[in-house]
Motif scaffolding. Structure first.
Motif, PDB file in Angstrom:
ATOM      1  N   LEU A 182     -12.333   0.737  14.282  1.00 11.05           N
ATOM      2  CA  LEU A 182     -10.880   0.663  14.153  1.00 11.05           C
ATOM      3  C   LEU A 182     -10.455  -0.651  13.515  1.00 11.05           C
ATOM      4  N   ASN A 183     -11.130  -1.748  13.865  1.00 13.73           N
ATOM      5  CA  ASN A 183     -10.820  -3.043  13.247  1.00 13.73           C
ATOM      6  C   ASN A 183     -11.120  -3.028  11.761  1.00 13.73           C
ATOM      7  N   ILE A 184     -12.265  -2.518  11.392  1.00 13.31           N
ATOM      8  CA  ILE A 184     -12.644  -2.480   9.974  1.00 13.31           C
ATOM      9  C   ILE A 184     -11.691  -1.584   9.197  1.00 13.31           C
ATOM     10  N   ASP A 185     -11.366  -0.418   9.738  1.00 11.58           N
ATOM     11  CA  ASP A 185     -10.454   0.495   9.050  1.00 11.58           C
ATOM     12  C   ASP A 185      -9.061  -0.097   8.901  1.00 11.58           C
ATOM     13  N   SER A 186      -8.563  -0.769   9.936  1.00  9.63           N
ATOM     14  CA  SER A 186      -7.236  -1.369   9.830  1.00  9.63           C
ATOM     15  C   SER A 186      -7.241  -2.546   8.860  1.00  9.63           C
ATOM     16  N   CYS A 187      -8.355  -3.270   8.780  1.00 13.22           N
ATOM     17  CA  CYS A 187      -8.471  -4.365   7.815  1.00 13.22           C
ATOM     18  C   CYS A 187      -8.486  -3.818   6.387  1.00 13.22           C
ATOM     19  N   ILE A 188      -9.215  -2.754   6.158  1.00  7.77           N
ATOM     20  CA  ILE A 188      -9.258  -2.135   4.827  1.00  7.77           C
ATOM     21  C   ILE A 188      -7.875  -1.613   4.451  1.00  7.77           C
ATOM     22  N   THR A 189      -7.178  -1.003   5.394  1.00 12.15           N
ATOM     23  CA  THR A 189      -5.830  -0.512   5.134  1.00 12.15           C
ATOM     24  C   THR A 189      -4.887  -1.661   4.791  1.00 12.15           C
ATOM     25  N   PHE A 190      -5.021  -2.793   5.498  1.00 19.33           N
ATOM     26  CA  PHE A 190      -4.187  -3.953   5.212  1.00 19.33           C
ATOM     27  C   PHE A 190      -4.456  -4.494   3.815  1.00 19.33           C
ATOM     28  N   VAL A 191      -5.718  -4.606   3.431  1.00 19.34           N
ATOM     29  CA  VAL A 191      -6.062  -5.142   2.112  1.00 19.34           C
ATOM     30  C   VAL A 191      -5.523  -4.231   1.008  1.00 19.34           C
ATOM     31  N   ILE A 192      -5.664  -2.932   1.174  1.00 18.71           N
ATOM     32  CA  ILE A 192      -5.154  -1.990   0.170  1.00 18.71           C
ATOM     33  C   ILE A 192      -3.630  -2.070   0.088  1.00 18.71           C
ATOM     34  N   THR A 193      -2.956  -2.185   1.222  1.00 20.94           N
ATOM     35  CA  THR A 193      -1.506  -2.311   1.223  1.00 20.94           C
ATOM     36  C   THR A 193      -1.069  -3.614   0.562  1.00 20.94           C
ATOM     37  N   LEU A 194      -1.804  -4.687   0.803  1.00 21.49           N
ATOM     38  CA  LEU A 194      -1.499  -5.969   0.174  1.00 21.49           C
ATOM     39  C   LEU A 194      -1.669  -5.899  -1.336  1.00 21.49           C
ATOM     40  N   ILE A 195      -2.735  -5.273  -1.801  1.00 24.89           N
ATOM     41  CA  ILE A 195      -2.961  -5.116  -3.241  1.00 24.89           C
ATOM     42  C   ILE A 195      -1.839  -4.279  -3.863  1.00 24.89           C
ATOM     43  N   ARG A 196      -1.440  -3.226  -3.199  1.00 21.50           N
ATOM     44  CA  ARG A 196      -0.354  -2.382  -3.727  1.00 21.50           C
ATOM     45  C   ARG A 196       0.960  -3.146  -3.769  1.00 21.50           C
ATOM     46  N   ALA A 197       1.236  -3.992  -2.767  1.00 22.30           N
ATOM     47  CA  ALA A 197       2.472  -4.777  -2.760  1.00 22.30           C
ATOM     48  C   ALA A 197       2.480  -5.791  -3.903  1.00 22.30           C
ATOM     49  N   ILE A 198       1.352  -6.439  -4.151  1.00 21.61           N
ATOM     50  CA  ILE A 198       1.251  -7.392  -5.258  1.00 21.61           C
ATOM     51  C   ILE A 198       1.413  -6.665  -6.584  1.00 21.61           C
ATOM     52  N   GLN A 199       0.827  -5.506  -6.709  1.00 17.68           N
ATOM     53  CA  GLN A 199       0.951  -4.725  -7.934  1.00 17.68           C
ATOM     54  C   GLN A 199       2.405  -4.319  -8.171  1.00 17.68           C
ATOM     55  N   MET A 200       3.085  -3.876  -7.135  1.00 17.13           N
ATOM     56  CA  MET A 200       4.484  -3.500  -7.285  1.00 17.13           C
ATOM     57  C   MET A 200       5.348  -4.706  -7.639  1.00 17.13           C
ATOM     58  N   LEU A 201       5.043  -5.866  -7.066  1.00 17.02           N
ATOM     59  CA  LEU A 201       5.769  -7.087  -7.396  1.00 17.02           C
ATOM     60  C   LEU A 201       5.568  -7.468  -8.860  1.00 17.02           C
ATOM     61  N   LEU A 202       4.343  -7.365  -9.346  1.00  8.85           N
ATOM     62  CA  LEU A 202       4.076  -7.670 -10.753  1.00  8.85           C
ATOM     63  C   LEU A 202       4.774  -6.689 -11.680  1.00  8.85           C
ATOM     64  N   ILE A 203       4.762  -5.421 -11.350  1.00 12.56           N
ATOM     65  CA  ILE A 203       5.432  -4.418 -12.181  1.00 12.56           C
ATOM     66  C   ILE A 203       6.936  -4.672 -12.204  1.00 12.56           C
TER      67      ILE A 203
END
Length: 82
Positions: free
Chosen positions: A48-69
């Motif tokens: 559960l820790n690993i999955d939630s960490c992966i979900t956080f990293v993917i969400t962070l990457i998507r937020a940065i991508q949306m900010l750049l766009i």
């Protein structure tokens, strides 16, 4: 936040499975939520820790991508990159 959501979903799935896979009414566990949380804490906490960490990293990457766009749409592409 993601860890809490993962724990909640695992608890709901565990309680549902304990009722679905019991053969008779007498086989239903008494404290199914407590037993499911115990199983999660002893056996599935790392996944559960690993999955939630992966979900956080993917969400962070998507937020940065949306900010750049959004920044590129608002201010345009710099002339050196065009």
């Amino acid at each position: 936040m993601f860890f809490q959501v993962a724990t909640d979903q695992a608890t709901i799935a565990g309680v549902g499975a304990s009722f679905d896979f019991s053969r008779t009414v007498d086989d239903h566990p008494g404290f199914s939520v407590a037993l499911t949380l115990k199983t999660i804490l002893f056996h599935h906490l790392g996944s559960l820790n690993i999955d939630s960490c992966i979900t956080f990293v993917i969400t962070l990457i998507r937020a940065i991508q949306m900010l750049l766009i959004l920044t590129i749409k608002l201010f345009g592409m710099p002339s050196e990159f065009a």
